[in-house]
Write a protein that holds these residues in place. Structure first.
Motif, PDB file in Angstrom:
ATOM      1  N   UNK A 360       0.839  -1.201   0.000  1.00 20.71           N
ATOM      2  CA  UNK A 360       0.000   0.000   0.000  1.00 20.71           C
ATOM      3  C   UNK A 360       0.873   1.250   0.000  1.00 20.71           C
ATOM      4  N   UNK A 361       0.698   2.162  -0.941  1.00 19.65           N
ATOM      5  CA  UNK A 361       1.540   3.358  -0.972  1.00 19.65           C
ATOM      6  C   UNK A 361       1.210   4.310   0.171  1.00 19.65           C
ATOM      7  N   UNK A 362       2.192   5.076   0.638  1.00 17.68           N
ATOM      8  CA  UNK A 362       1.945   6.003   1.747  1.00 17.68           C
ATOM      9  C   UNK A 362       1.046   7.153   1.345  1.00 17.68           C
ATOM     10  N   UNK A 363       0.278   7.653   2.301  1.00 16.60           N
ATOM     11  CA  UNK A 363      -0.580   8.816   2.087  1.00 16.60           C
ATOM     12  C   UNK A 363      -0.202   9.878   3.102  1.00 16.60           C
ATOM     13  N   UNK A 364      -0.233  11.130   2.681  1.00 14.96           N
ATOM     14  CA  UNK A 364       0.160  12.238   3.552  1.00 14.96           C
ATOM     15  C   UNK A 364      -0.957  13.268   3.729  1.00 14.96           C
ATOM     16  N   UNK A 365      -2.146  12.918   3.310  1.00 15.28           N
ATOM     17  CA  UNK A 365      -3.291  13.796   3.460  1.00 15.28           C
ATOM     18  C   UNK A 365      -4.557  13.050   3.135  1.00 15.28           C
ATOM     19  N   UNK A 366      -5.688  13.708   3.317  1.00 15.89           N
ATOM     20  CA  UNK A 366      -6.975  13.060   3.080  1.00 15.89           C
ATOM     21  C   UNK A 366      -7.308  12.935   1.603  1.00 15.89           C
ATOM     22  N   UNK A 367      -6.723  13.802   0.768  1.00 13.58           N
ATOM     23  CA  UNK A 367      -6.920  13.691  -0.679  1.00 13.58           C
ATOM     24  C   UNK A 367      -5.759  12.876  -1.239  1.00 13.58           C
ATOM     25  N   UNK A 368      -6.089  11.786  -1.934  1.00 19.81           N
ATOM     26  CA  UNK A 368      -5.078  10.829  -2.345  1.00 19.81           C
ATOM     27  C   UNK A 368      -4.679  10.992  -3.798  1.00 19.81           C
ATOM     28  N   UNK A 374      -8.450  16.575  -9.517  1.00 11.78           N
ATOM     29  CA  UNK A 374      -7.927  17.303  -8.362  1.00 11.78           C
ATOM     30  C   UNK A 374      -6.565  17.945  -8.645  1.00 11.78           C
ATOM     31  N   UNK A 375      -5.817  17.356  -9.553  1.00 10.96           N
ATOM     32  CA  UNK A 375      -4.470  17.860  -9.794  1.00 10.96           C
ATOM     33  C   UNK A 375      -3.466  17.155  -8.900  1.00 10.96           C
ATOM     34  N   UNK A 376      -2.277  17.728  -8.795  1.00 10.00           N
ATOM     35  CA  UNK A 376      -1.228  17.101  -8.000  1.00 10.00           C
ATOM     36  C   UNK A 376      -1.533  17.242  -6.517  1.00 10.00           C
ATOM     37  N   UNK A 377      -1.408  16.135  -5.806  1.00 12.79           N
ATOM     38  CA  UNK A 377      -1.679  16.120  -4.372  1.00 12.79           C
ATOM     39  C   UNK A 377      -0.459  16.655  -3.622  1.00 12.79           C
TER      40      UNK A 377
END
Length: 407
Positions: A360-368, A374-377
């Motif tokens: 599972x790739x890491x997430x650093x915010x609620x928008x993935x 959405x554009x670049x997170x």
């Protein structure tokens, strides 16, 4: 935070769901149908558009039946009151929303054959397919959608899912009982034209409308049977299948709907959803031939499955998130330096690679990453630092906040 998800599959002939960016476990039997790969890929939606190489099990009765593990028994099959993914799995096959998901996650026509958007991006006009019918042969019109959206936001419905559509004009006020139902920004202009007005531009609306709770519901059946309208024998559907049997904690059976607009392309005669909550039991039943497909498998078996059942074991992405929720009322967590230090110190990649074993790739915010339109997170600067540097900086932040070794 770590992105994660679960398989969402549709047994209809329409394009199925694909979301990103996390890996998801699934087991499925290999296809027992002959013919070219192109022909097999037309069998049904949620599986084939993802190239999973699945699954149809002919039985002695000459019917084509899919036996599907579904993890839990549904509490309800009312799309406005359903909440779990296990209920949604079934509802996707019963009801036809305005849109559906294509293989690439883009919304494609469902009940609506096309739609247009106003210049200010706040009004969508949907044109329904001609000749839509419910499974009892009653005509399905834009007025059914208007009724259904009003029911969704009706305070007496008490829908737990309605909030995801609050981008619709006046929906939140109707839901709270502050405005009447006819103030809702959903209007049938005629039998085949539906207009949806928004509070603000929402380019994700076509994707959102693929959710089962946005499907039209049969007003004539609901008004006759009230809260019993979803029982077998009462319920009528607009999707590829109709509910024929529901035995609590045993199975939910769907039969092919001959009045589905694309019924000639549906290759399944029946789908049986079996509520198997224990993944070990599901795996055993799959290996015994009692399941054609199951959502999930025991995570600790992933290496064994990849070695022993490589063609039946599939992982693929879905937009989903695991996260830790902090109690901001606790004095220690009111300081953003403390919260930032905790976030820095969590090795998300280790959790995804070693704990879940699915990468599972890491997430650093609620928008993935992978969220459409959405554009670049955004990511914090420290997300690219090695863990040793991150933890050292986290310790410095804690000391700065007054929580050093001697405090």
């Amino acid at each position: 935070m770590n992105t994660a998800g679960k398989t969402r599959l549709s047994s209809t002939c329409l394009p199925g769901r694909r979301m990103s960016p996390s890996s998801v476990p699934m087991i499925s039997a290999t296809s027992q149908f002959s013919g070219s790969p192109e022909n097999r890929l037309r069998l049904f939606a949620g599986l084939v558009v993802l190239a999973l190489g699945t699954i149809m099990a002919p039985v002695a009765s000459a019917q084509t039946v899919l036996l599907r593990g579904n993890n839990a028994d549904p509490n309800t099959l009312d799309p406005h009151r359903a909440q779990s993914i296990y209920e949604m799995n079934i509802l996707i096959d019963i009801f036809l929303p305005l849109t559906m998901y294509g293989a690439d996650g883009v919304a494609v026509p469902g009940a609506a054959e096309e739609w247009s958007i106003s210049e200010d991006l706040r009004t969508y006009t949907f044109s329904l397919r001609p000749g839509l019918r419910w499974s009892d042969e009653v005509e399905l019109t834009a007025y059914d959608f208007e009724y259904s959206f009003r029911r969704l936001f009706d305070p007496t419905t008490a829908s737990a899912i309605a909030y995801i559509f609050f981008v619709i004009e006046n929906s939140e006020q109707v839901f709270r009982g502050e405005k009447p139902a006819d103030a809702l920004g959903v209007r049938a202009l005629d039998d085949r034209t539906l207009e949806i007005s928004l509070v603000e531009p929402a380019m994700y609306l076509p994707q959102l409308l693929a959710h089962p709770s946005a499907a039209a519901l049969p007003r004539h059946v609901i008004e006759e049977h009230r809260r019993n309208w979803t029982r077998p024998g009462n319920i009528v559907s607009s999707g590829a299948f109709v509910l024929s049997e529901w035995r609590t904690q045993e199975k939910v059976v769907l039969e092919k709907n001959p009045y589905f607009f694309n019924a000639e392309q549906v290759r399944l005669d029946r789908v049986e959803f079996l509520p198997i909550t224990d993944m070990e039991s599901a795996l055993r039943r799959f290996r015994a031939g009692e399941l054609d497909i199951n959502w999930g498998f025991p995570p600790q078996k992933i290496e064994w499955l990849r070695e022993n059942l490589p063609s039946e074991t599939h992982t693929f992405p879905q937009l989903s998130l695991y996260y830790l929720s902090l109690n901001l009322k606790a004095d220690v967590l009111k300081d953003p330096r403390v919260r930032n230090a905790l976030s820095m110190a969590i090795d998300r990649r280790l959790i995804g690679d070693k704990f879940s074993k699915l990468g599972n790739p890491p997430a650093y915010g609620l928008v993935l990453p992978g969220t459409r339109n959405y554009g670049e997170v955004a990511k914090p600067e420290w997300s690219s630092w090695p863990m040793e540097k991150r933890r050292a900086h986290a310790r410095d932040l804690l000391v700065e906040a007054g929580y050093g070794p001697d405090s």
